[in-house]
Design an enzyme around this catalytic site. Structure first.
Site, PDB file in Angstrom:
ATOM      1  CB  SER A  77      37.007  53.199  46.249  1.00  0.00           C
ATOM      2  OG  SER A  77      36.794  53.510  47.611  1.00  0.00           O
ATOM      3  CE  LYS A 106      37.297  49.273  43.861  1.00  0.00           C
ATOM      4  NZ  LYS A 106      36.492  49.008  42.626  1.00  0.00           N
ATOM      5  CE1 TYR A 142      37.051  47.727  47.263  1.00  0.00           C
ATOM      6  CE2 TYR A 142      37.413  49.801  48.404  1.00  0.00           C
ATOM      7  CZ  TYR A 142      36.701  49.040  47.497  1.00  0.00           C
ATOM      8  OH  TYR A 142      35.632  49.593  46.828  1.00  0.00           O
TER       9      TYR A 142
END
Length: 253
Positions: free
Chosen positions: A148, A165, A161
Site C-alpha cells: 500500500s 505493509k 497498518y
C-alpha cells in the site's frame, strides 16, 4: 499470457495460482482473469458468496474456494496443503487479502494492533512460506505481495497498518534474494487509492481531495492494479524480482 507452458515430456499442464481474499474486490478481478486465461485458481476468504459459488460451478476442477481467515495463521498451512493435494503444485501466489483499521495509535487497543500485524504481515508470511515450499519442488514460481502507498507515505490514523505493509515490502526484497536460486521471483505491488471495499466509505469530500492531489486526477480501478500484477506474472517480467511497483496515479511523486 499463456498459462499452458510447452513441455517436452507430455501434454501442457495448467499453472496453479493462489490468490488470498479472492471473493471480492481486486482478488475477485484477479481470480476471474486468471481463470479466463487458463489457470487453475485456489482462493480463500472468511465466507462464501455468490461469486465463489458461481466460479465453483463454472470452473469445476479448475477453481477451489475454502473458508480461511487471515486472523488464524495456522489456517494458511492447512489451506496450502489442500491446494497441493488438489492441484499438485503452486506457480503463483498473490498475497492480496488484508485488513484496514483506522484509528490513532494513542487509542488503539493492543489486541487491535496484534490483529492488524497478524492479518497484514504474519499470515501472509506463513502463506508465502507454505507456497514457496511447493514452488521449489516444481522448478520455481512467482510471489506477488500487495502492499500500500501507506507504506511509503505517511497518513494519519493508519500507522500500524502502514508498519505491516512496509514490513511486507521489506519481506519481499529479502525473500527475492533467498528464493532467486530456486527460480522464484518475489515482488510487491504498491497500489494507491482505487475503487475497492477499503475506499467504499471514503466521503465524497475526501474523494475529491484525493483526486485533486493525484496528478492523473482520479482514483484507480481494480482492473488497472490487476494489469500490473498480471504483467509481473508474464514472460515480459522474467528478469524482474525484488522490486516494489507503485501504481498510484502519481500521488506519491
Amino acid at each position: 499470457m499463456s498459462a499452458l507452458p510447452e513441455r517436452s515430456d507430455g501434454p501442457a499442464v495448467p499453472k496453479v495460482a493462489v490468490v488470498s481474499g479472492g471473493s471480492r474486490g481486486l482478488g475477485r478481478t484477479l481470480v476471474e482473469r486468471l481463470l479466463a486465461d487458463g489457470w487453475r485458481v485456489a482462493t480463500f476468504s472468511r465466507s462464501a458468496n455468490a461469486f465463489t459459488t458461481a466460479m465453483t460451478e463454472e470452473y469445476p476442477g479448475s477453481f477451489h474456494w475454502e473458508r480461511a481467515d487471515l486472523g488464524e495463521p495456522d489456517a494458511m498451512r492447512v489451506f496450502v496443503r489442500t491446494v497441493g493435494r488438489l492441484f499438485g503444485r503452486v506457480d503463483l501466489l498473490v498475497n492480496n487479502a488484508g485488513v484496514l483499521h483506522q484509528e490513532l495509535l494513542l487509542t488503539t487497543p493492543p489486541k487491535q494492533i496484534d490483529s492488524l500485524v497478524t492479518n497484514n504481515l504474519t499470515s501472509p508470511i506463513l502463506l508465502t512460506q507454505a507456497c514457496a515450499r511447493l514452488m521449489t519442488r516444481h522448478g520455481g514460481g512467482n510471489i506477488i505481495n500487495i502492499s500500500s502507498i501507506n507504506a511509503i507515505r505517511g497518513f494519519r490514523g493508519v500507522s500500524v497498518y502502514a508498519a505491516a505493509k512496509a514490513g511486507l515490502d521489506g519481506f519481499s526484497r529479502s525473500l527475492a534474494r533467498e528464493l532467486g536460486t530456486f527460480n522464484i521471483r518475489v515482488n510487491s505491488i504498491v497500489p494507491g487509492f482505487f475503487d475497492s471495499d477499503m475506499t467504499a466509505d471514503v466521503t465524497e469530500r475526501n474523494r475529491e481531495k484525493i483526486q485533486h492531489r493525484t496528478p492523473l486526477g482520479r482514483l484507480g480501478t481494480a482492473e488497472e492494479i490487476a494489469d500490473a500484477i498480471l504483467f509481473l506474472t508474464s514472460a515480459r517480467a522474467h528478469f524482474v524480482t525484488g522490486q516494489s511497483l507503485v501504481i498510484d496515479g502519481g500521488i506519491t511523486c
